[in-house]
Design a protein around this motif. Structure first.
Motif, mmCIF file in Angstrom:
data_model
loop_
_atom_site.group_PDB
_atom_site.id
_atom_site.type_symbol
_atom_site.label_atom_id
_atom_site.label_comp_id
_atom_site.label_asym_id
_atom_site.label_seq_id
_atom_site.Cartn_x
_atom_site.Cartn_y
_atom_site.Cartn_z
ATOM 1 N N ASP A 1 0.832 -1.210 0.000
ATOM 2 C CA ASP A 1 0.000 0.000 0.000
ATOM 3 C C ASP A 1 0.870 1.265 0.000
ATOM 4 O O ASP A 1 0.448 2.324 0.447
ATOM 5 C CB ASP A 1 -0.960 -0.007 1.186
ATOM 6 C CG ASP A 1 -0.249 -0.020 2.532
ATOM 7 O OD1 ASP A 1 0.990 -0.168 2.562
ATOM 8 O OD2 ASP A 1 -0.933 0.112 3.568
ATOM 9 N N THR A 2 2.074 1.157 -0.529
ATOM 10 C CA THR A 2 3.012 2.288 -0.577
ATOM 11 C C THR A 2 2.495 3.365 -1.516
ATOM 12 O O THR A 2 2.094 3.087 -2.644
ATOM 13 C CB THR A 2 4.398 1.817 -1.059
ATOM 14 O OG1 THR A 2 4.864 0.801 -0.163
ATOM 15 C CG2 THR A 2 5.390 2.961 -1.099
ATOM 16 N N ASP A 3 2.525 4.600 -1.036
ATOM 17 C CA ASP A 3 2.167 5.747 -1.871
ATOM 18 C C ASP A 3 3.348 6.054 -2.792
ATOM 19 O O ASP A 3 4.489 6.076 -2.329
ATOM 20 C CB ASP A 3 1.868 6.951 -0.971
ATOM 21 C CG ASP A 3 1.325 8.121 -1.748
ATOM 22 O OD1 ASP A 3 2.108 8.747 -2.496
ATOM 23 O OD2 ASP A 3 0.132 8.420 -1.593
ATOM 24 N N PRO A 4 3.123 6.293 -4.077
ATOM 25 C CA PRO A 4 4.234 6.571 -4.999
ATOM 26 C C PRO A 4 5.119 7.745 -4.548
ATOM 27 O O PRO A 4 6.320 7.747 -4.817
ATOM 28 C CB PRO A 4 3.539 6.897 -6.321
ATOM 29 C CG PRO A 4 2.198 6.273 -6.221
ATOM 30 C CD PRO A 4 1.832 6.272 -4.763
ATOM 31 N N SER A 5 4.542 8.707 -3.839
ATOM 32 C CA SER A 5 5.333 9.862 -3.393
ATOM 33 C C SER A 5 6.348 9.499 -2.314
ATOM 34 O O SER A 5 7.206 10.306 -1.968
ATOM 35 C CB SER A 5 4.416 10.978 -2.888
ATOM 36 O OG SER A 5 3.753 10.569 -1.709
ATOM 37 N N MET B 1 14.457 6.295 -16.709
ATOM 38 C CA MET B 1 13.636 5.624 -15.712
ATOM 39 C C MET B 1 12.254 6.268 -15.631
ATOM 40 O O MET B 1 11.236 5.564 -15.518
ATOM 41 C CB MET B 1 14.310 5.627 -14.346
ATOM 42 C CG MET B 1 13.558 4.794 -13.329
ATOM 43 S SD MET B 1 14.355 4.707 -11.736
ATOM 44 C CE MET B 1 15.842 3.842 -12.170
ATOM 45 N N LYS B 2 12.180 7.595 -15.696
ATOM 46 C CA LYS B 2 10.875 8.275 -15.654
ATOM 47 C C LYS B 2 9.992 7.817 -16.807
ATOM 48 O O LYS B 2 8.812 7.489 -16.609
ATOM 49 C CB LYS B 2 11.068 9.803 -15.735
ATOM 50 C CG LYS B 2 11.572 10.422 -14.470
ATOM 51 C CD LYS B 2 11.807 11.917 -14.643
ATOM 52 C CE LYS B 2 12.566 12.467 -13.452
ATOM 53 N NZ LYS B 2 12.908 13.878 -13.591
ATOM 54 N N GLU B 3 10.554 7.794 -18.009
ATOM 55 C CA GLU B 3 9.781 7.375 -19.180
ATOM 56 C C GLU B 3 9.365 5.914 -19.077
ATOM 57 O O GLU B 3 8.238 5.551 -19.394
ATOM 58 C CB GLU B 3 10.580 7.625 -20.466
ATOM 59 C CG GLU B 3 10.739 9.090 -20.804
ATOM 60 C CD GLU B 3 9.401 9.826 -20.894
ATOM 61 O OE1 GLU B 3 8.450 9.302 -21.523
ATOM 62 O OE2 GLU B 3 9.294 10.931 -20.324
ATOM 63 N N ARG B 4 10.282 5.084 -18.632
ATOM 64 C CA ARG B 4 9.979 3.651 -18.498
ATOM 65 C C ARG B 4 8.858 3.445 -17.477
ATOM 66 O O ARG B 4 7.919 2.688 -17.722
ATOM 67 C CB ARG B 4 11.238 2.900 -18.056
ATOM 68 C CG ARG B 4 11.090 1.393 -18.068
ATOM 69 C CD ARG B 4 12.352 0.724 -17.591
ATOM 70 N NE ARG B 4 13.467 1.041 -18.445
ATOM 71 C CZ ARG B 4 14.153 0.158 -19.159
ATOM 72 N NH1 ARG B 4 13.807 -1.112 -19.113
ATOM 73 N NH2 ARG B 4 15.171 0.524 -19.893
ATOM 74 N N LYS C 1 4.610 11.003 -9.487
ATOM 75 C CA LYS C 1 4.670 11.273 -8.044
ATOM 76 C C LYS C 1 5.951 10.731 -7.410
ATOM 77 O O LYS C 1 6.256 11.023 -6.266
ATOM 78 C CB LYS C 1 3.460 10.647 -7.353
ATOM 79 C CG LYS C 1 2.143 11.246 -7.798
ATOM 80 C CD LYS C 1 0.989 10.540 -7.115
ATOM 81 C CE LYS C 1 -0.338 11.076 -7.608
ATOM 82 N NZ LYS C 1 -1.459 10.351 -7.028
ATOM 83 N N ILE C 2 6.705 9.932 -8.148
ATOM 84 C CA ILE C 2 7.924 9.303 -7.634
ATOM 85 C C ILE C 2 9.104 10.249 -7.830
ATOM 86 O O ILE C 2 9.253 10.846 -8.899
ATOM 87 C CB ILE C 2 8.186 7.969 -8.361
ATOM 88 C CG1 ILE C 2 7.024 7.006 -8.095
ATOM 89 C CG2 ILE C 2 9.513 7.350 -7.934
ATOM 90 C CD1 ILE C 2 7.059 5.761 -8.949
ATOM 91 N N ASP C 3 9.930 10.397 -6.799
ATOM 92 C CA ASP C 3 11.163 11.178 -6.932
ATOM 93 C C ASP C 3 12.192 10.320 -7.656
ATOM 94 O O ASP C 3 12.631 9.294 -7.135
ATOM 95 C CB ASP C 3 11.723 11.580 -5.558
ATOM 96 C CG ASP C 3 11.082 12.841 -5.014
ATOM 97 O OD1 ASP C 3 10.656 13.692 -5.821
ATOM 98 O OD2 ASP C 3 11.009 12.974 -3.780
#
Length: 132
Positions: free
Chosen positions: A44-48, A63-66, A77-79
């Motif tokens: 249940d981890t939040d992407p942020s 990595m962002k595009e993938r 939302k992921i750093d």
């Protein structure tokens, strides 16, 4: 390219911190992307709350595009950043602790200040050096 057994084990490992060390071209970006996807699908981890650190800006963009292609908008939302960008972010968050104005981290340090800091550090190193 499918993951090998060790890579798949790394993806599925959820019992604590995990360090993945591998050389260039060995699938680190793919493995980390799959791991993020696995975490989001199986916890249940939040992407942020996820931080992905890479060595290069190109690696971070890859990595962002993938991740966008794998998990959609949650990827935004992921750093995902380089070591340098992460360091800059931390320094920016805690810049109120800088005791000298020229060491505030809100913008890059001017070259002359960089040289003064290095000279100060070198002088302190030589002052505290002992011979045996």
């Amino acid at each position: 390219m499918p993951l090998n057994q060790k890579q798949q084990e790394a993806v599925e490992y959820l019992d604590g911190p995990l360090l993945v060390l591998a050389g260039p071209g060995t699938g680190k970006t793919q493995l980390l992307s799959k791991k993020v996807e696995y975490i989001l699908q199986n916890t249940d981890t939040d992407p942020s709350m996820i931080l992905c650190i890479t060595y290069t800006e190109a690696g971070a963009e890859n990595m962002k595009e993938r991740l966008r292609s794998m998990i959609g908008q949650a990827a935004d939302k992921i750093d995902i950043m380089t070591f340098h960008a992460f360091g800059q972010k931390i320094l920016g968050l805690y810049n109120q602790f800088a005791t000298e104005p020229q060491r505030s981290f809100t913008e890059p340090i001017e070259e002359i200040i960089q040289l003064k800091i290095i000279e100060e550090l070198q002088a302190n190193l030589f002052c505290h050096r002992t011979t045996t």
